[in-house]
Design a protein around this motif. Structure first.
Motif, PDB file in Angstrom:
ATOM      1  N   VAL A 188       0.868  -1.186   0.000  1.00 18.27           N
ATOM      2  CA  VAL A 188       0.000   0.000   0.000  1.00 18.27           C
ATOM      3  C   VAL A 188       0.898   1.226   0.000  1.00 18.27           C
ATOM      4  CG1 VAL A 188      -1.862   1.222   1.177  1.00 18.27           C
ATOM      5  CG2 VAL A 188      -1.736  -1.279   1.321  1.00 18.27           C
ATOM      6  N   ASN A 189       0.795   2.035  -1.051  1.00 17.86           N
ATOM      7  CA  ASN A 189       1.669   3.186  -1.214  1.00 17.86           C
ATOM      8  C   ASN A 189       0.841   4.466  -1.143  1.00 17.86           C
ATOM      9  OD1 ASN A 189       3.622   5.053  -1.960  1.00 17.86           O
ATOM     10  ND2 ASN A 189       3.530   4.536  -4.133  1.00 17.86           N
ATOM     11  N   TRP A 190       1.127   5.316  -0.151  1.00 16.49           N
ATOM     12  CA  TRP A 190       0.428   6.607  -0.079  1.00 16.49           C
ATOM     13  C   TRP A 190       1.333   7.795  -0.380  1.00 16.49           C
ATOM     14  CZ3 TRP A 190       0.406   3.491   4.503  1.00 16.49           C
ATOM     15  CH2 TRP A 190       1.330   3.848   5.468  1.00 16.49           C
ATOM     16  N   GLY A 191       2.557   7.495  -0.844  1.00 18.56           N
ATOM     17  CA  GLY A 191       3.441   8.557  -1.309  1.00 18.56           C
ATOM     18  C   GLY A 191       3.663   9.657  -0.287  1.00 18.56           C
ATOM     19  N   ASP A 192       3.398  10.891  -0.719  1.00 18.68           N
ATOM     20  CA  ASP A 192       3.627  12.045   0.153  1.00 18.68           C
ATOM     21  C   ASP A 192       2.381  12.477   0.915  1.00 18.68           C
ATOM     22  OD1 ASP A 192       6.302  12.231  -0.591  1.00 18.68           O
ATOM     23  OD2 ASP A 192       5.830  13.446  -2.355  1.00 18.68           O
ATOM     24  N   LEU A 193       1.322  11.661   0.854  1.00 15.33           N
ATOM     25  CA  LEU A 193       0.148  11.984   1.673  1.00 15.33           C
ATOM     26  C   LEU A 193       0.539  11.907   3.144  1.00 15.33           C
ATOM     27  CD1 LEU A 193      -2.686   9.981  -0.152  1.00 15.33           C
ATOM     28  CD2 LEU A 193      -2.123  12.411  -0.366  1.00 15.33           C
ATOM     29  N   ASP A 194      -0.037  12.765   3.934  1.00 16.93           N
ATOM     30  CA  ASP A 194       0.340  12.876   5.340  1.00 16.93           C
ATOM     31  C   ASP A 194      -0.356  11.798   6.160  1.00 16.93           C
ATOM     32  OD1 ASP A 194       1.963  14.127   7.126  1.00 16.93           O
ATOM     33  OD2 ASP A 194       0.523  15.703   7.653  1.00 16.93           O
ATOM     34  N   ASP A 214       7.637   5.605   5.737  1.00 14.54           N
ATOM     35  CA  ASP A 214       6.910   6.874   5.772  1.00 14.54           C
ATOM     36  C   ASP A 214       5.924   7.004   4.622  1.00 14.54           C
ATOM     37  OD1 ASP A 214       8.301   7.650   8.020  1.00 14.54           O
ATOM     38  OD2 ASP A 214       9.836   8.748   6.890  1.00 14.54           O
ATOM     39  N   HIS A 215       6.101   6.171   3.594  1.00  7.76           N
ATOM     40  CA  HIS A 215       5.287   6.332   2.383  1.00  7.76           C
ATOM     41  C   HIS A 215       4.378   5.146   2.086  1.00  7.76           C
ATOM     42  CE1 HIS A 215       7.722   9.846   1.584  1.00  7.76           C
ATOM     43  NE2 HIS A 215       8.812   9.103   1.730  1.00  7.76           N
ATOM     44  N   GLY A 216       4.384   4.139   2.967  1.00 11.11           N
ATOM     45  CA  GLY A 216       3.511   3.008   2.730  1.00 11.11           C
ATOM     46  C   GLY A 216       3.840   1.830   3.618  1.00 11.11           C
ATOM     47  N   ILE A 217       3.151   0.716   3.368  1.00  7.91           N
ATOM     48  CA  ILE A 217       3.387  -0.509   4.121  1.00  7.91           C
ATOM     49  C   ILE A 217       3.359  -1.687   3.154  1.00  7.91           C
ATOM     50  CG2 ILE A 217       2.354   0.371   6.250  1.00  7.91           C
ATOM     51  CD1 ILE A 217      -0.112  -1.380   5.571  1.00  7.91           C
ATOM     52  N   ILE A 218       3.938  -2.802   3.587  1.00  7.01           N
ATOM     53  CA  ILE A 218       3.870  -4.057   2.848  1.00  7.01           C
ATOM     54  C   ILE A 218       3.435  -5.149   3.816  1.00  7.01           C
ATOM     55  CG2 ILE A 218       5.137  -5.812   1.566  1.00  7.01           C
ATOM     56  CD1 ILE A 218       7.021  -3.660   0.585  1.00  7.01           C
ATOM     57  N   LEU A 219       2.389  -5.880   3.441  1.00  7.09           N
ATOM     58  CA  LEU A 219       1.952  -7.053   4.186  1.00  7.09           C
ATOM     59  C   LEU A 219       2.348  -8.282   3.373  1.00  7.09           C
ATOM     60  CD1 LEU A 219      -1.729  -5.981   5.075  1.00  7.09           C
ATOM     61  CD2 LEU A 219       0.389  -5.422   6.292  1.00  7.09           C
ATOM     62  N   ASP A 220       2.903  -9.285   4.034  1.00  6.61           N
ATOM     63  CA  ASP A 220       3.310 -10.501   3.330  1.00  6.61           C
ATOM     64  C   ASP A 220       3.018 -11.695   4.226  1.00  6.61           C
ATOM     65  OD1 ASP A 220       4.705 -11.753   0.996  1.00  6.61           O
ATOM     66  OD2 ASP A 220       5.997 -12.482   2.610  1.00  6.61           O
ATOM     67  N   THR A 221       2.302 -12.686   3.679  1.00  8.66           N
ATOM     68  CA  THR A 221       1.931 -13.826   4.506  1.00  8.66           C
ATOM     69  C   THR A 221       1.760 -15.085   3.682  1.00  8.66           C
ATOM     70  OG1 THR A 221       0.263 -14.668   6.065  1.00  8.66           O
ATOM     71  CG2 THR A 221      -0.521 -13.211   4.322  1.00  8.66           C
ATOM     72  N   LEU A 222       2.065 -16.212   4.289  1.00  6.28           N
ATOM     73  CA  LEU A 222       1.819 -17.535   3.743  1.00  6.28           C
ATOM     74  C   LEU A 222       0.871 -18.219   4.715  1.00  6.28           C
ATOM     75  CD1 LEU A 222       2.535 -19.787   1.677  1.00  6.28           C
ATOM     76  CD2 LEU A 222       4.407 -20.441   3.203  1.00  6.28           C
ATOM     77  N   VAL A 231      -6.617  -2.637   7.397  1.00  5.30           N
ATOM     78  CA  VAL A 231      -5.546  -1.665   7.638  1.00  5.30           C
ATOM     79  C   VAL A 231      -6.196  -0.338   8.009  1.00  5.30           C
ATOM     80  CG1 VAL A 231      -3.654  -0.359   6.581  1.00  5.30           C
ATOM     81  CG2 VAL A 231      -3.970  -2.796   6.015  1.00  5.30           C
ATOM     82  N   ARG A 232      -5.739   0.249   9.104  1.00  4.51           N
ATOM     83  CA  ARG A 232      -6.210   1.594   9.488  1.00  4.51           C
ATOM     84  C   ARG A 232      -5.065   2.583   9.377  1.00  4.51           C
ATOM     85  NH1 ARG A 232     -10.132  -0.975  12.675  1.00  4.51           N
ATOM     86  NH2 ARG A 232     -12.165   0.069  12.518  1.00  4.51           N
ATOM     87  N   LEU A 233      -5.347   3.678   8.693  1.00  3.50           N
ATOM     88  CA  LEU A 233      -4.379   4.762   8.528  1.00  3.50           C
ATOM     89  C   LEU A 233      -4.924   6.005   9.196  1.00  3.50           C
ATOM     90  CD1 LEU A 233      -3.681   4.231   4.720  1.00  3.50           C
ATOM     91  CD2 LEU A 233      -2.384   3.291   6.641  1.00  3.50           C
TER      92      LEU A 233
END
Length: 237
Positions: A188-194, A214-222, A231-233
């Motif tokens: 999930v990429n939110w770039g320069d959004l605050d 600072d610009h996003g998150i990565i979820l990875d699962t098996l 996801v809450r932002l």
């Protein structure tokens, strides 16, 4: 039967039919029959997986810490937010499916109300791939295949007070009553959004990795079973 994957509110459901993505079966059926159900048509599947190979018969999520002998279907999502996403809920989606079990036909089905501009971006070792409204029809899926699609997806919900929620799922790879290993990666990429990450559900744990920046998150699962993510932002102030 034809594997079918359903995406509801930004989710994709993968059922497995002799598959690595959706369900399979064993009887010849007529696709021109108005009552034709690809999930009931076993003739469409190869002999990639048998019910005896399933790890669990429970939909309860089970995170795996070791790779199974057979490489699992990998469902990858790149979700990009813009400033308008926080107003109308729509994001840009790029989604790829790889390590799909060979199969004659597979259908990826999305929530019609939450998907728009669905297009096939690329394929590897797939004879034909066509986007039709809220679904992608795949035919002639071979070894080491991959399909990538792009779309607009409505998945963001404003909860008020600067908090935004994104829910996805269920992600599931199933055959009859059995559940098979599947890998899901979501960037999930939110770039320069605050924005900043407030919480995820499931929370980070062994078998469910959460990488923050600072610009996003990565979820990875098996996992095996049925996976639903939330996801809450929050506006960073």
């Amino acid at each position: 039967m034809v594997p079918e994957s359903r995406l509801a509110s930004g989710q994709l459901f993968l059922a497995l039919v002799s598959l690595a993505l959706l369900p399979f079966s064993v009887q010849a059926m007529d696709p021109d029959d108005p009552d034709y159900d690809p999930f009931e048509d076993d003739s469409l599947w190869g002999e990639t997986v048998s019910p005896d190979q399933t790890q669990t018969t429970s939909p309860e999520i089970k995170f795996l810490t070791e790779e199974p002998e057979q490489v699992p279907h990998h469902h990858q999502n790149q979700i990009t937010l813009s400033s308008s996403s926080l107003e109308d809920g729509w994001v840009d989606l790029r989604q790829c499916h790889s390590d799909i079990a060979p199969i004659r036909r597979m259908v990826l089905v999305y929530n019609e109300e939450r998907i728009d501009e669905l297009q096939v971006e690329s394929t590897t070792n797939i004879l034909q791939a066509e986007a039709l409204g809220d679904r992608v029809d795949l035919r002639g899926v071979g070894e080491d295949s991959e399909v990538c699609i792009t779309a607009r997806m409505r998945v963001i919900e404003h909860e008020g007070e600067g908090v935004y929620k994104m829910e996805n799922g269920p992600f599931v790879r199933r055959f009859l009553d059995g559940y098979f290993p599947m890998r899901v990666t979501m960037a999930v990429n939110w770039g320069d959004l605050d924005l900043r990450l407030e919480e995820t559900h499931p929370e980070a744990q062994e078998g469910f990795d959460v990488v923050e920046s600072d610009h996003g998150i990565i979820l990875d699962t098996l996992f095996e079973g049925e996976l639903r993510t939330q996801v809450r932002l929050r506006n960073a102030e």
